[in-house]
Design an enzyme around this catalytic site. Structure first.
Site, mmCIF file in Angstrom:
data_model
loop_
_atom_site.group_PDB
_atom_site.id
_atom_site.type_symbol
_atom_site.label_atom_id
_atom_site.label_comp_id
_atom_site.label_asym_id
_atom_site.label_seq_id
_atom_site.Cartn_x
_atom_site.Cartn_y
_atom_site.Cartn_z
ATOM 1 N N SER A 70 0.753 -1.188 -0.101
ATOM 2 C CA SER A 70 0.016 0.089 -0.077
ATOM 3 C C SER A 70 0.714 1.290 0.076
ATOM 4 O O SER A 70 1.914 1.453 1.127
ATOM 5 C CB SER A 70 -1.059 -0.091 1.301
ATOM 6 N N LYS A 78 0.989 1.584 -7.053
ATOM 7 C CA LYS A 78 0.593 0.668 -8.098
ATOM 8 C C LYS A 78 -0.617 1.335 -8.772
ATOM 9 O O LYS A 78 -0.575 1.459 -10.068
ATOM 10 C CB LYS A 78 -0.187 -0.599 -7.278
HETATM 11 N N1 LIG Z 1 7.845 9.129 -6.993
HETATM 12 C C1 LIG Z 1 6.533 8.527 -6.693
HETATM 13 N N2 LIG Z 1 6.117 7.400 -7.339
HETATM 14 C C2 LIG Z 1 4.877 6.808 -6.991
HETATM 15 N N3 LIG Z 1 4.065 7.552 -6.066
HETATM 16 C C3 LIG Z 1 4.441 8.752 -5.669
HETATM 17 C C4 LIG Z 1 5.838 9.216 -5.792
HETATM 18 N N4 LIG Z 1 5.802 10.420 -5.024
HETATM 19 C C5 LIG Z 1 4.865 10.492 -4.314
HETATM 20 N N5 LIG Z 1 3.923 9.430 -4.649
HETATM 21 C C6 LIG Z 1 2.587 9.573 -4.199
HETATM 22 O O1 LIG Z 1 2.619 8.240 -3.562
HETATM 23 C C7 LIG Z 1 1.289 7.724 -3.356
HETATM 24 C C8 LIG Z 1 1.126 6.237 -3.960
HETATM 25 O O2 LIG Z 1 0.197 5.698 -3.651
HETATM 26 P P1 LIG Z 1 -0.814 4.733 -4.757
HETATM 27 O O3 LIG Z 1 -0.489 4.838 -6.124
HETATM 28 O O4 LIG Z 1 -2.188 4.816 -4.367
HETATM 29 O O5 LIG Z 1 -0.143 3.128 -4.211
HETATM 30 P P2 LIG Z 1 -0.809 1.799 -4.109
HETATM 31 O O6 LIG Z 1 -1.651 1.828 -5.133
HETATM 32 O O7 LIG Z 1 0.268 0.856 -4.432
HETATM 33 O O8 LIG Z 1 -1.278 1.556 -2.706
HETATM 34 C C9 LIG Z 1 0.315 8.570 -4.411
HETATM 35 O O9 LIG Z 1 -0.313 9.377 -3.582
HETATM 36 C C10 LIG Z 1 1.317 9.181 -4.972
HETATM 37 O O10 LIG Z 1 1.115 10.483 -5.466
HETATM 38 C C1 LIG Z 2 -7.329 -1.065 -0.292
HETATM 39 C C2 LIG Z 2 -6.225 -1.105 -0.063
HETATM 40 O O1 LIG Z 2 -5.016 -1.337 -0.970
HETATM 41 P P1 LIG Z 2 -3.995 -0.177 -1.596
HETATM 42 O O2 LIG Z 2 -3.589 0.706 -0.153
HETATM 43 O O3 LIG Z 2 -2.876 -1.116 -1.956
HETATM 44 O O4 LIG Z 2 -4.423 0.604 -2.652
HETATM 45 C C3 LIG Z 2 -5.751 -1.516 1.330
HETATM 46 O O5 LIG Z 2 -4.683 -1.992 1.689
HETATM 47 O O6 LIG Z 2 -6.703 -1.364 2.234
HETATM 48 CA CA LIG Z 3 -3.955 1.384 -4.557
HETATM 49 MN MN LIG Z 4 -3.539 -2.232 -3.349
#
Ligand SMILES: Nc1ncnc2c1ncn2[C@@H]1O[C@H](COP(=O)(O)OP(=O)(O)O)[C@@H](O)[C@H]1O
Ligand SMILES: C=C(OP(=O)(O)O)C(=O)O
Ligand SMILES: [Ca+2]
Ligand SMILES: [Mn+2]
Length: 667
Positions: free
Chosen positions: A367, A371
């Site tokens: 998280s 992704k």
């Molecule tokens: N260099 C970077 N690469 C990816 N995300 C970044 C970066 N810098 C800041 N962020 C922020 O980090 C967060 C990544 O979260 P997210 O894409 O939702 O992750 P996941 O889906 O893996 O849970 C976002 O809020 C994004 O804007």
């Molecule tokens: C919804 C979730 O996924 P993610 O933070 O990977 O987007 C979670 O971990 O609760």
């Molecule tokens: Ca996510």
């Molecule tokens: Mn996820």
């Protein structure tokens, strides 16, 4: 419900009447009608199709026309003010009634379709006659539970706004909601029923997310949830699908107490067509989400008032004491992590997108590692942001929507996610201006974990159906708040497996005052919270698939550079995107590389659009001694974590296992 052929008289307008609902203003006498004496002519002369205010209101809504003829005739009819669904019929009600049946009493619930505030009488499923003695009749068996089945987003908005405190329309049309006390998942409250089968099949014990419970305790919680849901005036029922691979699609039913939960799952699961809904039949898996209604600690295995319980044998999940909607999607993800490997399909906690040439990339990560952000890429087709399957034929998204973090969201940096926050999108726990309803995405007053859930087609270049060919690149994302992992490194297969099994990320410890030290997390397969089998099972499948397809592994640090959290800074999203671009285009594969010490990672000397100084992390640190200390510290954490895996074999290949063990840090 019959389309236009309803003849039972309870519902009085036809499609034709609805089309001509409002009187046309006619100007028969041309210029004459504009003279002042004739000004009211049209008003007085126009014919109306209604005699009463109620009738007028009944004209406002046109009957939904199902795309296929309905089997059950016109027995079930909606009232004039309640939400409608294009599909109904007795079979749906019977099926829902069976889902909601009590396991401890002779009598099942009386279910009735439609909103309880609806004026008209609606058809219902009578209780199945049983030989129950009269003494067994309780008040609960005398009442009706209204079923709001697969409502549309518009209907769910109205339900939420009318009945759920904290529901508002934002300035861009999204539905802002509050998830209550829980604003994130509760992994410590997850329970999995341990029976004869699952005892041997699942991963139990140290490191496993599967905390056991027995069948009896599950049934106690199930009954608690079902009784609670039946005690309400109405419940929401979603019948939907998981997995875009048609051969491995799963039918899921979600019974919940809140319109917010129904809309969330409407967005996150695959939405059936009216025809598919018509023929939905019996679900493969059912969630009973009692939301705020708690479990209790007199129940064996309960350690708090929250419990998220999975029973694979019964194909059921019960949620008590949390309204965080992510529990539902991630709970079902766990189920897929059990069902899919049985079919030799690998379930993946990853994002996935595809280039114009058909090149597919996977984005693994815990998280907050990127992704969702990095798979949502304006130059590529989005297959999905979080949960996928990799089968013999390629990849498929499990879900029908995305669940993006909103904290510090900006239109400039993430335009596609920004624009997806519109009508139909659920916005959880955000803060907005009370008058303009403009959301302040920087505001963490409710939680740092603010979220938007939207259907995948809200991303303009989403790939529908959400399937693609075999991946070419497998990108492992780590948000390294220690700041010592390179922004990008190329991995060989053994290294890919080592990092996949490790599942590392380090985030700063949230909002707590004075916490400066990054906190390392190791989560096997980048999703230990969701896997059901031992991590080596998934790892072996990934290795086999990557080898067979010749996919390249990459480790991308989306976290800190030039120092740990506090002294360094987070790698700019724009740079990470350039790195990802170079992976996709194939240009990074042809770069020249050097090997880092300790982790032995291959790092490129140049990436277009990224300052070369940051590619070797040591260069970006001013204090080289601190860098080395921090690097060693992290290497030690990796080594400790991997100890539990050293006694396991990855697949049949003893050589690969040895290589994986050797692919960790050397110091
Ligand atoms: N260099 C970077 N690469 C990816 N995300 C970044 C970066 N810098 C800041 N962020 C922020 O980090 C967060 C990544 O979260 P997210 O894409 O939702 O992750 P996941 O889906 O893996 O849970 C976002 O809020 C994004 O804007
Ligand atoms: C919804 C979730 O996924 P993610 O933070 O990977 O987007 C979670 O971990 O609760
Ligand atoms: Ca996510
Ligand atoms: Mn996820």
């Amino acid at each position: 419900m019959a389309g236009n052929g309803n003849t039972d008289g309870e519902f009085s307008f036809s499609a034709a009447a609805a089309r001509d609902a409002l009187p046309r203003i006619t100007t028969e006498k041309g210029a004459k009608s504009t003279t002042s004496s004739d000004v009211c002519h049209d008003d007085t002369a126009s014919r109306v199709n209604f005699q009463t205010i109620d009738q007028l209101h009944s004209l406002q809504k046109k009957r939904s026309a199902p795309t296929t003829p309905l089997k059950e005739g016109g027995g079930v009819v909606m009232g004039t003010s309640g939400p409608t669904t294009p599909v109904s019929g007795e079979s749906m009600l019977q099926s829902v009634s069976a889902s909601l049946a009590s396991l401890t009493r002779e009598t099942g619930p009386k279910v009735i379709r439609g909103d309880p505030t609806s004026a008209a009488k609606v058809a219902h499923v009578p209780q199945t006659p049983t030989s129950a003695p009269a003494a067994d009749v309780s008040d609960s068996s005398l009442k009706f539970t209204h079923v709001l089945h697969n409502l549309s987003p518009a209907e769910l908005y109205e339900q939420a706004i009318k009945y759920e405190k904290g529901s508002f329309v934002t300035s861009t049309g999204a539905l802002a909601t509050l998830s209550g006390a829980k604003t994130g998942r509760s992994p410590k409250d997850k329970r999995v029923v341990k029976d004869e089968t699952t005892a041997s099949e699942l991963w139990w014990g140290k490191g496993s997310p599967n905390i056991e419970m027995d069948e009896q305790s599950f049934l106690v919680n199930r009954e608690r949830a079902v009784d609670y849901l039946n005690s309400l005036d109405k419940v929401f029922v979603n019948d939907q699908y998981l997995n875009w691979d048609p051969e491995n699609r799963i039918k899921v039913r979600i019974v919940s107490a809140r319109a917010y939960h129904s809309l969330f799952m409407h967005n996150m699961c695959i939405r059936p067509t009216a025809e598919e809904l018509e023929n939905f039949g019996t679900p493969d898996f059912t969630i009973y989400n009692a939301g705020k209604f708690p479990c209790n600690r007199f129940t064996h295995y309960m350690t708090s008032s929250t419990s998220v319980d999975i029973n694979l044998g019964r194909r059921e999940m019960v949620i008590l004491g949390t309204q965080y909607a992510g529990e539902m999607k991630k709970g079902l993800f766990g189920v897929m992590h059990y069902l899919m490997p049985k079919r030799k399909i690998l379930s993946l906690h990853s994002g996935c997108n595809m280039g114009k040439e058909g090149d597919v990339a996977l984005f693994f990560g815990l998280s907050g590692t990127g992704k969702t952000t990095l798979s949502t890429d304006h130059n590529r087709y989005l297959i999905g942001d979080d949960e996928h399957c990799w089968s013999e034929t390629g990849v498929s998204n499990i879900e029908g929507g995305c669940y993006a973090k909103c904290i510090d969201l900006s239109r400039e940096k993430e335009p596609d996610i920004w624009n997806a926050i519109k009508f139909g999108t659920v916005l959880e726990n955000v803060v907005f201006d009370e008058h303009t309803r403009e959301v302040d995405y920087t505001d963490k007053s409710v939680t740092e974990n603010t979220r938007a859930a939207y259907p995948i087609e809200y991303i303009p270049n989403s790939k529908i159906p959400c399937v693609g060919p075999h991946p070419k690149n497998v990108i492992l994302l780590a948000c390294d708040a220690f700041g010592v992992l390179p922004p990008v490194s190329k991995l060989d297969l053994a290294q890919t497996m080592y990092h996949f099994i490790s599942g590392y990320t380090a985030l700063v410890a949230g909002t707590e005052e004075g916490v400066k030290e990054p906190r390392a997390t190791f989560s096997a397969c980048f999703g230990a919270a969701f896997i059901m089998l031992h991590p080596t099972k998934y790892a072996a499948m990934l290795a086999e698939k990557m080898k067979a397809q010749g996919a390249t592994g990459w480790l991308v640090n989306t976290g800190w550079s030039g120092g740990s959290y506090g002294s360094g800074s987070r790698i700019k999203l724009a740079y990470t995107r350039k790195i990802i671009d170079a992976i996709h285009s194939g240009s990074l594969l042809n770069a020249t590389y050097q090997k880092t010490e300790i982790f032995g990672l291959e790092i490129p000397n140049e990436v277009e659009g990224v300052p070369s100084e940051i590619l070797e992390p040591m260069n970006a640190w001013e204090d080289k001694v601190a860098y080395k200390d921090t690097l060693l510290k992290l290497a030690g954490l990796f080594r400790n974590n991997f100890e539990t895996f050293t006694s396991h074999k990855i697949g049949e290949d003893g050589k690969l296992t040895e290589e994986i063990l050797a692919a960790g840090p050397n110091f």
